[in-house]
Motif scaffolding. Sequence first.
Motif, PDB file in Angstrom:
ATOM      1  N   ARG A 245      35.648 -50.470 -50.275  1.00 39.70           N
ATOM      2  CA  ARG A 245      36.420 -51.238 -49.292  1.00 39.70           C
ATOM      3  C   ARG A 245      35.504 -52.202 -48.543  1.00 39.70           C
ATOM      4  NH1 ARG A 245      39.922 -47.520 -45.436  1.00 39.70           N
ATOM      5  NH2 ARG A 245      41.032 -49.472 -44.996  1.00 39.70           N
ATOM      6  N   MET A 246      34.297 -51.737 -48.229  1.00 39.22           N
ATOM      7  CA  MET A 246      33.364 -52.605 -47.522  1.00 39.22           C
ATOM      8  C   MET A 246      32.876 -53.744 -48.416  1.00 39.22           C
ATOM      9  SD  MET A 246      33.462 -51.422 -44.536  1.00 39.22           S
ATOM     10  CE  MET A 246      35.124 -50.790 -44.871  1.00 39.22           C
ATOM     11  N   GLU A 247      32.801 -53.507 -49.719  1.00 38.05           N
ATOM     12  CA  GLU A 247      32.457 -54.601 -50.636  1.00 38.05           C
ATOM     13  C   GLU A 247      33.532 -55.687 -50.592  1.00 38.05           C
ATOM     14  OE1 GLU A 247      29.581 -53.127 -54.221  1.00 38.05           O
ATOM     15  OE2 GLU A 247      31.734 -52.889 -54.532  1.00 38.05           O
ATOM     16  N   SER A 258      37.342 -64.123 -40.067  1.00 41.66           N
ATOM     17  CA  SER A 258      36.717 -63.494 -38.907  1.00 41.66           C
ATOM     18  C   SER A 258      36.673 -61.987 -39.104  1.00 41.66           C
ATOM     19  CB  SER A 258      37.508 -63.822 -37.634  1.00 41.66           C
ATOM     20  OG  SER A 258      38.765 -63.154 -37.655  1.00 41.66           O
ATOM     21  N   VAL A 259      35.921 -61.314 -38.253  1.00 44.14           N
ATOM     22  CA  VAL A 259      35.829 -59.856 -38.330  1.00 44.14           C
ATOM     23  C   VAL A 259      37.208 -59.236 -38.115  1.00 44.14           C
ATOM     24  CG1 VAL A 259      34.824 -57.793 -37.282  1.00 44.14           C
ATOM     25  CG2 VAL A 259      33.424 -59.856 -37.561  1.00 44.14           C
ATOM     26  N   THR A 260      37.947 -59.744 -37.145  1.00 45.81           N
ATOM     27  CA  THR A 260      39.285 -59.213 -36.860  1.00 45.81           C
ATOM     28  C   THR A 260      40.229 -59.437 -38.031  1.00 45.81           C
ATOM     29  OG1 THR A 260      38.987 -59.608 -34.485  1.00 45.81           O
ATOM     30  CG2 THR A 260      41.238 -59.312 -35.272  1.00 45.81           C
ATOM     31  N   HIS A 264      41.935 -56.485 -40.421  1.00 48.92           N
ATOM     32  CA  HIS A 264      43.384 -56.426 -40.609  1.00 48.92           C
ATOM     33  C   HIS A 264      43.748 -56.435 -42.087  1.00 48.92           C
ATOM     34  CE1 HIS A 264      47.651 -57.126 -39.922  1.00 48.92           C
ATOM     35  NE2 HIS A 264      47.585 -58.163 -40.739  1.00 48.92           N
ATOM     36  N   ARG A 265      43.101 -57.296 -42.865  1.00 47.38           N
ATOM     37  CA  ARG A 265      43.419 -57.392 -44.289  1.00 47.38           C
ATOM     38  C   ARG A 265      43.021 -56.128 -45.040  1.00 47.38           C
ATOM     39  NH1 ARG A 265      44.876 -62.298 -46.380  1.00 47.38           N
ATOM     40  NH2 ARG A 265      44.957 -63.999 -44.860  1.00 47.38           N
ATOM     41  N   LEU A 266      42.065 -55.386 -44.519  1.00 47.45           N
ATOM     42  CA  LEU A 266      41.650 -54.140 -45.154  1.00 47.45           C
ATOM     43  C   LEU A 266      42.452 -52.940 -44.655  1.00 47.45           C
ATOM     44  CD1 LEU A 266      39.267 -55.901 -46.167  1.00 47.45           C
ATOM     45  CD2 LEU A 266      37.823 -53.894 -45.842  1.00 47.45           C
ATOM     46  N   GLY A 267      43.362 -53.186 -43.719  1.00 44.61           N
ATOM     47  CA  GLY A 267      44.217 -52.106 -43.240  1.00 44.61           C
ATOM     48  C   GLY A 267      43.714 -51.388 -42.012  1.00 44.61           C
ATOM     49  N   PHE A 268      42.726 -51.962 -41.312  1.00 46.99           N
ATOM     50  CA  PHE A 268      42.200 -51.347 -40.088  1.00 46.99           C
ATOM     51  C   PHE A 268      42.893 -51.965 -38.880  1.00 46.99           C
ATOM     52  CE2 PHE A 268      38.718 -50.804 -43.098  1.00 46.99           C
ATOM     53  CZ  PHE A 268      38.355 -49.474 -42.889  1.00 46.99           C
ATOM     54  N   SER A 269      43.468 -51.135 -38.040  1.00 42.00           N
ATOM     55  CA  SER A 269      44.081 -51.629 -36.816  1.00 42.00           C
ATOM     56  C   SER A 269      43.048 -51.815 -35.717  1.00 42.00           C
ATOM     57  CB  SER A 269      45.173 -50.658 -36.324  1.00 42.00           C
ATOM     58  OG  SER A 269      44.631 -49.359 -36.119  1.00 42.00           O
ATOM     59  N   TYR A 272      36.830 -52.629 -34.101  1.00 34.93           N
ATOM     60  CA  TYR A 272      35.560 -52.003 -33.701  1.00 34.93           C
ATOM     61  C   TYR A 272      35.223 -50.838 -34.627  1.00 34.93           C
ATOM     62  CZ  TYR A 272      35.926 -54.818 -29.480  1.00 34.93           C
ATOM     63  OH  TYR A 272      36.027 -55.869 -28.601  1.00 34.93           O
ATOM     64  N   TYR A 273      36.245 -50.060 -34.997  1.00 35.54           N
ATOM     65  CA  TYR A 273      36.013 -48.957 -35.933  1.00 35.54           C
ATOM     66  C   TYR A 273      35.599 -49.512 -37.293  1.00 35.54           C
ATOM     67  CZ  TYR A 273      36.926 -45.122 -39.142  1.00 35.54           C
ATOM     68  OH  TYR A 273      36.805 -44.172 -40.116  1.00 35.54           O
ATOM     69  N   PHE A 274      36.257 -50.593 -37.715  1.00 36.83           N
ATOM     70  CA  PHE A 274      35.887 -51.235 -38.974  1.00 36.83           C
ATOM     71  C   PHE A 274      34.433 -51.688 -38.937  1.00 36.83           C
ATOM     72  CE2 PHE A 274      35.219 -55.610 -40.578  1.00 36.83           C
ATOM     73  CZ  PHE A 274      35.062 -55.302 -41.931  1.00 36.83           C
ATOM     74  N   SER A 275      34.009 -52.284 -37.823  1.00 38.11           N
ATOM     75  CA  SER A 275      32.636 -52.776 -37.706  1.00 38.11           C
ATOM     76  C   SER A 275      31.634 -51.636 -37.803  1.00 38.11           C
ATOM     77  CB  SER A 275      32.450 -53.523 -36.379  1.00 38.11           C
ATOM     78  OG  SER A 275      33.247 -54.694 -36.352  1.00 38.11           O
ATOM     79  N   ARG A 276      31.948 -50.499 -37.180  1.00 38.41           N
ATOM     80  CA  ARG A 276      31.045 -49.351 -37.251  1.00 38.41           C
ATOM     81  C   ARG A 276      30.948 -48.828 -38.680  1.00 38.41           C
ATOM     82  NH1 ARG A 276      33.791 -47.884 -32.492  1.00 38.41           N
ATOM     83  NH2 ARG A 276      34.977 -46.264 -33.601  1.00 38.41           N
ATOM     84  N   LEU A 277      32.090 -48.774 -39.370  1.00 37.71           N
ATOM     85  CA  LEU A 277      32.099 -48.293 -40.747  1.00 37.71           C
ATOM     86  C   LEU A 277      31.345 -49.259 -41.662  1.00 37.71           C
ATOM     87  CD1 LEU A 277      33.369 -45.855 -42.224  1.00 37.71           C
ATOM     88  CD2 LEU A 277      35.289 -47.330 -42.829  1.00 37.71           C
ATOM     89  N   PHE A 278      31.519 -50.549 -41.424  1.00 40.01           N
ATOM     90  CA  PHE A 278      30.826 -51.565 -42.213  1.00 40.01           C
ATOM     91  C   PHE A 278      29.317 -51.410 -42.051  1.00 40.01           C
ATOM     92  CE2 PHE A 278      28.993 -55.687 -43.117  1.00 40.01           C
ATOM     93  CZ  PHE A 278      29.742 -56.172 -44.181  1.00 40.01           C
ATOM     94  N   LYS A 279      28.864 -51.241 -40.816  1.00 38.33           N
ATOM     95  CA  LYS A 279      27.429 -51.107 -40.581  1.00 38.33           C
ATOM     96  C   LYS A 279      26.879 -49.832 -41.195  1.00 38.33           C
ATOM     97  CE  LYS A 279      23.839 -51.493 -37.069  1.00 38.33           C
ATOM     98  NZ  LYS A 279      23.532 -51.764 -35.654  1.00 38.33           N
ATOM     99  N   ARG A 280      27.677 -48.753 -41.184  1.00 39.23           N
ATOM    100  CA  ARG A 280      27.228 -47.492 -41.763  1.00 39.23           C
ATOM    101  C   ARG A 280      26.966 -47.642 -43.259  1.00 39.23           C
ATOM    102  NH1 ARG A 280      31.584 -43.086 -41.191  1.00 39.23           N
ATOM    103  NH2 ARG A 280      31.218 -43.609 -38.991  1.00 39.23           N
ATOM    104  N   HIS A 281      27.828 -48.380 -43.953  1.00 43.27           N
ATOM    105  CA  HIS A 281      27.695 -48.514 -45.402  1.00 43.27           C
ATOM    106  C   HIS A 281      26.786 -49.662 -45.815  1.00 43.27           C
ATOM    107  CE1 HIS A 281      30.561 -45.538 -46.964  1.00 43.27           C
ATOM    108  NE2 HIS A 281      31.303 -45.793 -45.890  1.00 43.27           N
ATOM    109  N   ILE A 282      26.830 -50.782 -45.098  1.00 42.51           N
ATOM    110  CA  ILE A 282      26.089 -51.980 -45.501  1.00 42.51           C
ATOM    111  C   ILE A 282      24.744 -52.076 -44.795  1.00 42.51           C
ATOM    112  CG2 ILE A 282      26.230 -54.490 -45.773  1.00 42.51           C
ATOM    113  CD1 ILE A 282      28.280 -52.794 -47.384  1.00 42.51           C
ATOM    114  N   GLY A 283      24.641 -51.491 -43.607  1.00 41.83           N
ATOM    115  CA  GLY A 283      23.364 -51.478 -42.898  1.00 41.83           C
ATOM    116  C   GLY A 283      23.249 -52.500 -41.799  1.00 41.83           C
TER     117      GLY A 283
END
Length: 318
Positions: A245-247, A258-260, A264-269, A272-283
């Motif tokens: 999903r992060m890819e 934009s990040v927002t 939204h397109r990935l299904g995250f409401s 901020y949670y999406f950003s944390r998950l992105f950083k966890r996987h991508i660094g």
Amino acid sequence: MQKMMDETEHDQMVAGIRAGVLAGIPPRALDLTLTRSAIRMLHSHSWSIDKVNTVHDLVVCLEGAGEYIVQDERIRLAPGMAMLIPAGTRFQGRNPDPDKVYAGLAQHFRLDLFGRHDLLGRMRHRRVIRFSRWPMIGPLVRHYRATAPSGSTTLMMHHAFMVILTEFIEDAFIAWSTPGDAALDDAEGLSMAITMAATQIAADPLQPGLAERVVAAAPYNAEYFRREFRRKLGSTPAKYQEFKRMEVAMQFLEGGFSVTETAHRLGFSDSYYFSRLFKRHIGISPRGWQDQVRLRRDGQWPRGQEDGQVIYPLREGG
């Protein structure tokens, strides 16, 4: 006007983002064999055929029309259309138009997974498709047909045909099917099941709960399968889906969303949670990724990535 152009570019970019049916299959696991050189079809009205091939046959129409009967199904091919005739299938064909030549390409091949499993036999697919990206694939088919040697196959042919075949599979694919006689105690059978699971996840990572459904469908104990999946791929099926999903998110961010909007397109409401998950996987953060994209566009590779071999999550300062 600029806004309209931006929206058009965004729409085109979104349409182009598809992981692909074969996305989860390691390149070295696939073995494509062209069993003869390309057949340059150029058939008059008097042409007819009635035969059975021992290998698969992909037929692409370039000009005119071809009429076929395959397993009692009547098929008419027009330019931009392709048909897969599976190995061992009887078919009949003719040119129905007395005033036009039926021209196209036919290629006999095998496509094996791990050297012994027929990949096409592991999926349900449409027999006939119209290439959705014909403006791109059509010139390649014509070039392939024109340049293929008459009596041999070449490395370039294998690579070019793999592109054509992949496009066909993308348009024809319906679903994966798992033979009921899979050997549960066989290491190769387990490797096959893991590859198929990863492929299903990678092909549609935005589908909620897909990883768990794939695990449930595998012919193994769920906990055992999760453990072996992680041992082979480095993450559990659920984490593998998160990374895929992060890819997709990386592609949206690279395309200017934009990040927002990406969240939204990935299904995250919650962006901020999406950003944390992105950083966890991508660094790095989503905005940090966009900064790196801009650096690369300017020819400035981030430190540690000059050789193009990037491992996620990225190292701090890399």
